[in-house]
Design a protein around this motif. Structure first.
Motif, mmCIF file in Angstrom:
data_model
loop_
_atom_site.group_PDB
_atom_site.id
_atom_site.type_symbol
_atom_site.label_atom_id
_atom_site.label_comp_id
_atom_site.label_asym_id
_atom_site.label_seq_id
_atom_site.Cartn_x
_atom_site.Cartn_y
_atom_site.Cartn_z
ATOM 1 N N UNK A 7 0.838 -1.198 0.000
ATOM 2 C CA UNK A 7 0.000 0.000 0.000
ATOM 3 C C UNK A 7 0.875 1.250 0.000
ATOM 4 N N UNK A 8 0.577 2.161 -0.900
ATOM 5 C CA UNK A 8 1.296 3.421 -0.978
ATOM 6 C C UNK A 8 0.340 4.566 -1.219
ATOM 7 N N UNK A 9 0.761 5.751 -0.824
ATOM 8 C CA UNK A 9 -0.031 6.955 -1.066
ATOM 9 C C UNK A 9 0.903 8.090 -1.465
ATOM 10 N N UNK A 11 0.610 12.058 -2.960
ATOM 11 C CA UNK A 11 -0.307 13.162 -3.208
ATOM 12 C C UNK A 11 0.006 13.833 -4.547
ATOM 13 N N UNK A 12 -0.958 14.575 -5.097
ATOM 14 C CA UNK A 12 -0.728 15.241 -6.386
ATOM 15 C C UNK A 12 0.501 16.156 -6.397
ATOM 16 N N UNK A 13 0.894 16.648 -5.224
ATOM 17 C CA UNK A 13 2.083 17.491 -5.130
ATOM 18 C C UNK A 13 3.372 16.696 -5.347
ATOM 19 N N UNK A 14 3.247 15.365 -5.347
ATOM 20 C CA UNK A 14 4.420 14.513 -5.465
ATOM 21 C C UNK A 14 4.913 13.982 -4.135
ATOM 22 N N UNK A 15 4.395 14.537 -3.025
ATOM 23 C CA UNK A 15 4.797 14.066 -1.704
ATOM 24 C C UNK A 15 4.282 12.651 -1.469
ATOM 25 N N UNK A 16 5.156 11.792 -0.957
ATOM 26 C CA UNK A 16 4.786 10.415 -0.672
ATOM 27 C C UNK A 16 4.497 10.266 0.820
ATOM 28 N N UNK A 17 3.271 9.841 1.156
ATOM 29 C CA UNK A 17 2.870 9.690 2.555
ATOM 30 C C UNK A 17 3.084 8.269 3.062
ATOM 31 N N UNK A 18 2.924 7.275 2.186
ATOM 32 C CA UNK A 18 3.100 5.879 2.565
ATOM 33 C C UNK A 18 3.870 5.159 1.462
ATOM 34 N N UNK A 19 4.730 4.234 1.858
ATOM 35 C CA UNK A 19 5.544 3.500 0.890
ATOM 36 C C UNK A 19 5.500 2.003 1.186
ATOM 37 N N UNK A 20 4.913 1.243 0.279
ATOM 38 C CA UNK A 20 4.957 -0.232 0.314
ATOM 39 C C UNK A 20 4.625 -0.802 1.695
ATOM 40 N N UNK A 21 3.479 -0.423 2.232
ATOM 41 C CA UNK A 21 3.065 -0.903 3.553
ATOM 42 C C UNK A 21 2.577 -2.343 3.460
ATOM 43 N N UNK A 22 3.154 -3.211 4.289
ATOM 44 C CA UNK A 22 2.774 -4.620 4.379
ATOM 45 C C UNK A 22 2.335 -4.888 5.817
ATOM 46 N N UNK A 23 1.053 -5.204 6.000
ATOM 47 C CA UNK A 23 0.537 -5.470 7.345
ATOM 48 C C UNK A 23 -0.553 -6.533 7.280
#
Length: 289
Positions: A7-9, A11-23
């Motif tokens: 799971x990744x998120x 934003x349109x600004x290019x900022x990455x909030x989440x990277x390759x979340x495995x849970x």
């Protein structure tokens, strides 16, 4: 029960909030999310119930792929996910009972809720829940007459009235004093045990996470840097999560500047909680926006 894969998120600004979340979160487990402000904790919770749209990955609740749902199918899936907000997201002019019954929006829709037309079994369950969270005496009080701890108890009862399988809890103690914070965390823990509920709790207080969670996940810059039992959370791991600090000493009281910053953060959460609740209400009534 709940599985997040890659799971990744962004934003349109290019900022990455989440990277390759495995849970993977099993049934009945209480998991605490810890990490500095901006680590992605609230974003992760909101990706699960799709208040924030993930830009990649899979989120499955039991056998349902949440990321592929829309419209009525998403509305029905949200019934299984009760959300508890930091700033309570109560309607101040309504009574405690009316606020709790708003947890039925996913079942009865906005207009039946607006007209106070709830099923009798839902009303009976609301009475039972208010008894369980310690507020039977406050049923007819307006929400704005309650203390912070009482307001959070109303929010817990509202979430449970959905009969959820999963609780998503966003900083439930951030606006509460230490004693009330412990009482609220203990209540959430007990209710999860009684109802075999899984829970993800975004929390800043590491001591509370250690005391009441079965498992702790540490986020830093949108990535998981720790996933283990509370007993495994050493000073070295806390440094990995938060940065260099003397974790074995008692913290100094916050100065005025820090207090102002905390107030700004609380105001941001208050605004976000209100937006989330309004969006959930809109979607419960069949609207998508």
């Amino acid at each position: 029960m709940l599985t997040l894969t890659d799971v990744g998120k962004r934003y349109p600004t290019g900022d990455r909030a989440l990277t390759d979340i495995q849970l993977t979160l099993p049934k009945g487990q209480v998991m605490a999310l810890i990490g500095p402000s901006g680590a992605g904790k609230s974003t992760l919770i909101r990706c699960v119930n799709r208040l924030v749209e993930p830009t990649q990955g899979s989120i499955r609740l039991e056998d349902i792929e949440l990321t592929k749902l829309s419209g009525n199918r998403l509305r029905h899936a949200r019934r299984s996910m009760g959300m508890i907000f930091q700033e309570y997201a109560l309607v101040d002019r309504l009574t405690v009972m009316e606020n709790v019954l708003s947890g039925q929006l996913g079942y009865v829709g906005f207009w039946r809720s607006f007209l106070r037309r709830y099923p009798q079994d839902a009303v009976a369950e609301a009475f039972r829940l208010l008894e369980r969270v310690g507020l039977p005496h406050a049923i007819d009080k307006r929400a704005d007459a309650l203390s912070g701890g009482q307001r959070q108890r109303v929010g817990i009862a509202r979430a449970l009235l959905q009969s959820p399988k999963l609780l998503l809890v966003d900083e439930p103690t951030a606006s509460l004093d230490p004693k009330t914070s412990r009482q609220i965390m203990r209540l959430i823990r007990e209710l999860c045990a009684e109802r075999e509920l899984a829970a993800i709790i975004n929390i800043h207080d590491v001591a509370l996470a250690r005391q009441f969670a079965d498992r702790i996940v540490g986020l830093r810059a949108g990535e998981i840097v720790f996933d283990g039992q509370p007993s495994e959370l050493t000073s070295e791991i806390l440094t990995t999560i938060y940065g260099e600090e003397d974790w074995d000493t008692t913290p100094e009281p916050a100065d005025d500047e820090e207090t102002d910053e905390q107030e700004k953060e609380r105001e941001a959460h208050r605004y976000q909680s209100g937006r989330d609740l309004r969006r959930l209400a809109s979607l419960a009534d069949g609207g998508v926006r």
